[in-house]
Design a protein around this motif. Structure first.
Motif, mmCIF file in Angstrom:
data_model
loop_
_atom_site.group_PDB
_atom_site.id
_atom_site.type_symbol
_atom_site.label_atom_id
_atom_site.label_comp_id
_atom_site.label_asym_id
_atom_site.label_seq_id
_atom_site.Cartn_x
_atom_site.Cartn_y
_atom_site.Cartn_z
ATOM 1 N N GLU A 131 -1.739 -2.299 9.345
ATOM 2 C CA GLU A 131 -1.488 -0.960 9.894
ATOM 3 C C GLU A 131 -1.630 0.121 8.830
ATOM 4 O OE1 GLU A 131 2.282 1.620 11.509
ATOM 5 O OE2 GLU A 131 2.200 -0.504 12.068
ATOM 6 N N LYS A 132 -1.031 -0.080 7.681
ATOM 7 C CA LYS A 132 -1.091 0.918 6.610
ATOM 8 C C LYS A 132 -2.523 1.099 6.102
ATOM 9 C CE LYS A 132 3.647 0.822 4.846
ATOM 10 N NZ LYS A 132 4.314 0.516 6.075
ATOM 11 N N ALA A 133 -3.268 0.005 6.000
ATOM 12 C CA ALA A 133 -4.649 0.078 5.534
ATOM 13 C C ALA A 133 -5.547 0.770 6.557
ATOM 14 C CB ALA A 133 -5.177 -1.318 5.228
ATOM 15 N N ARG A 136 -4.749 4.443 6.824
ATOM 16 C CA ARG A 136 -4.799 5.117 5.518
ATOM 17 C C ARG A 136 -3.509 5.871 5.208
ATOM 18 N NH1 ARG A 136 -8.917 3.368 2.142
ATOM 19 N NH2 ARG A 136 -10.754 3.096 3.382
ATOM 20 N N GLN A 137 -2.401 5.132 5.341
ATOM 21 C CA GLN A 137 -1.086 5.685 5.006
ATOM 22 C C GLN A 137 -0.942 5.647 3.491
ATOM 23 O OE1 GLN A 137 1.922 3.627 7.258
ATOM 24 N NE2 GLN A 137 0.914 4.056 9.206
ATOM 25 N N VAL A 138 -1.423 6.710 2.846
ATOM 26 C CA VAL A 138 -1.479 6.781 1.391
ATOM 27 C C VAL A 138 -0.115 6.506 0.772
ATOM 28 C CG1 VAL A 138 -1.971 8.295 -0.571
ATOM 29 C CG2 VAL A 138 -3.433 8.379 1.462
ATOM 30 N N GLY A 139 -0.106 5.603 -0.214
ATOM 31 C CA GLY A 139 1.124 5.268 -0.911
ATOM 32 C C GLY A 139 1.060 3.889 -1.530
ATOM 33 N N GLU A 140 2.189 3.486 -2.111
ATOM 34 C CA GLU A 140 2.351 2.165 -2.710
ATOM 35 C C GLU A 140 3.393 1.397 -1.922
ATOM 36 O OE1 GLU A 140 3.555 2.157 -6.787
ATOM 37 O OE2 GLU A 140 2.103 3.714 -7.291
ATOM 38 N N TYR A 141 3.114 0.137 -1.642
ATOM 39 C CA TYR A 141 4.024 -0.682 -0.853
ATOM 40 C C TYR A 141 4.164 -2.049 -1.517
ATOM 41 C CZ TYR A 141 2.536 2.977 2.312
ATOM 42 O OH TYR A 141 2.239 4.210 2.858
#
Length: 186
Positions: A131-133, A136-141
């Motif tokens: 989902e984040k990829a 493009r939910q910019v950030g560090e996880y």
């Protein structure tokens, strides 16, 4: 002439490992290092700068970044050396690891997942990464499981620690314990 030096390449990879934690890109750092080394060669005429640039290119490839992303700059180094791309960087050594955003592949990247000690269930971690990829939910996880190996203030290393770096231009999955980077792609 053999240009690969495994010890030097490993040292370079160690030098840029975890640079993302500082908000920097290991890919960008390596590309800029190659440019700087080539420019130093042009100023001094000392071929050792080009040798060092080649080691940086090998580190770049072994970390999973695609040769094509910086091909023009890499070619400038090879031209200065009078070498051919296929001789210095045979296809088999190109470590580009583009991984499709598929549940099974992401699950494989996460590896063995401890069902008791975890940040989230593996199925939830896989869904979260995809989902984040995709969005493009910019950030560090960070995703982790297993017991704590080392803790230093806010920084913790578990038996299995993985980081996802979502940027506008790319999505990078980093297996911290193995020191391996993967580019996630649709």
């Amino acid at each position: 002439m053999k240009r690969y030096n495994g010890m030097e390449v490993e040292g370079i990879k160690l030098g840029v490992r975890n640079i993302e934690d500082l908000g920097l890109s290991s890919k960008d750092a390596l590309e800029k290092s190659v440019v700087w080394l080539r420019e130093k060669y042009e100023i001094t005429g000392d071929v050792r700068y080009l040798d060092k640039a080649v080691w940086h290119i090998y580190a770049y490839l072994e970390m999973g970044y695609p040769y094509e992303s910086a091909k023009e700059e890499f070619q400038a180094v090879l031209d200065a050396l009078g070498e051919k791309e296929e001789e210095v960087f045979p296809k088999r050594s190109w470590g580009s690891k583009k991984v499709p955003l598929k549940k099974m592949r992401i699950n494989q990247l996460l590896g063995r997942w401890n069902p008791g000690l975890q940040s989230m269930k593996i199925s939830d971690a896989v869904e979260d990464i995809i989902e984040k990829a995709r969005n493009r939910q910019v950030g560090e996880y960070t995703y982790h499981c297993g017991r704590v190996i080392k803790q230093d203030g806010e920084n913790t290393l578990w038996e299995n620690t993985c980081r996802l770096y979502v940027r506008d231009e790319e999505v990078v999955f980093y297996n911290v314990n193995k020191g391996k980077y993967y580019i996630l792609a649709e």
